[in-house]
Design a protein around this motif. Structure first.
Motif, mmCIF file in Angstrom:
data_model
loop_
_atom_site.group_PDB
_atom_site.id
_atom_site.type_symbol
_atom_site.label_atom_id
_atom_site.label_comp_id
_atom_site.label_asym_id
_atom_site.label_seq_id
_atom_site.Cartn_x
_atom_site.Cartn_y
_atom_site.Cartn_z
ATOM 1 N N SER A 14 0.818 -1.212 0.000
ATOM 2 C CA SER A 14 0.000 0.000 0.000
ATOM 3 C C SER A 14 0.851 1.261 0.000
ATOM 4 N N ASN A 15 0.237 2.316 -0.468
ATOM 5 C CA ASN A 15 0.824 3.645 -0.426
ATOM 6 C C ASN A 15 -0.076 4.451 0.498
ATOM 7 N N LEU A 18 -3.485 2.949 0.530
ATOM 8 C CA LEU A 18 -4.150 2.853 -0.766
ATOM 9 C C LEU A 18 -3.336 1.953 -1.693
ATOM 10 N N TYR A 19 -4.040 1.281 -2.590
ATOM 11 C CA TYR A 19 -3.415 0.309 -3.483
ATOM 12 C C TYR A 19 -3.753 0.643 -4.928
ATOM 13 N N THR A 20 -2.810 0.382 -5.828
ATOM 14 C CA THR A 20 -3.115 0.477 -7.253
ATOM 15 C C THR A 20 -3.674 -0.871 -7.700
ATOM 16 N N GLU A 88 -6.199 4.680 -10.709
ATOM 17 C CA GLU A 88 -6.872 5.040 -9.466
ATOM 18 C C GLU A 88 -6.279 4.272 -8.291
ATOM 19 N N LEU A 89 -6.221 4.928 -7.147
ATOM 20 C CA LEU A 89 -5.811 4.258 -5.921
ATOM 21 C C LEU A 89 -7.060 3.713 -5.241
ATOM 22 N N ASN A 91 -8.857 1.863 -1.860
ATOM 23 C CA ASN A 91 -8.781 1.610 -0.426
ATOM 24 C C ASN A 91 -9.416 0.254 -0.166
#
Length: 101
Positions: A14-15, A18-20, A88-89, A91
């Motif tokens: 995750s960033n 959030l994930y790609t 898009e990221l 969640n």
């Protein structure tokens, strides 16, 4: 690989939570054989013991949770693929938090 390690690995992708879709797809590909094997085993057990709660059995709980996690992430990936939202990221913390490990 232990289930807790699989969850840690997923969280490490995750960033800031959030994930790609690309990272979700990578995780799905990496664990696809495990999912297919467990899914097949669960299908066989459910056919053999139709009145038993295979998913809730204490010895199979983590495997059942892995299957649920995989299927949930697959649905997310498919949704974002259908919507052409590659960049898009996403969640997925709600999905991860619902997993009992």
């Amino acid at each position: 690989m232990k289930f807790s390690d699989i969850i840690k690995e997923l969280k490490s992708l995750s960033n800031e939570g959030l994930y790609t879709r690309g990272k979700i797809d990578w995780w799905l590909l990496k664990h696809e054989k495990r999912y297919q094997s467990l899914s097949k085993d669960f299908d066989l057990l459910k056919a053999e013991f139709p009145k038993s709660d295979i998913d809730g059995h204490k010895l199979l709980k983590q495997e059942s949770e892995f299957i649920k996690l995989y299927e949930s992430l697959y649905e997310v990936s498919e949704y974002y693929r259908d919507e052409n939202l590659d960049k898009e990221l996403v969640n997925i913390n709600e999905i991860i938090n619902d997993i009992k490990y």
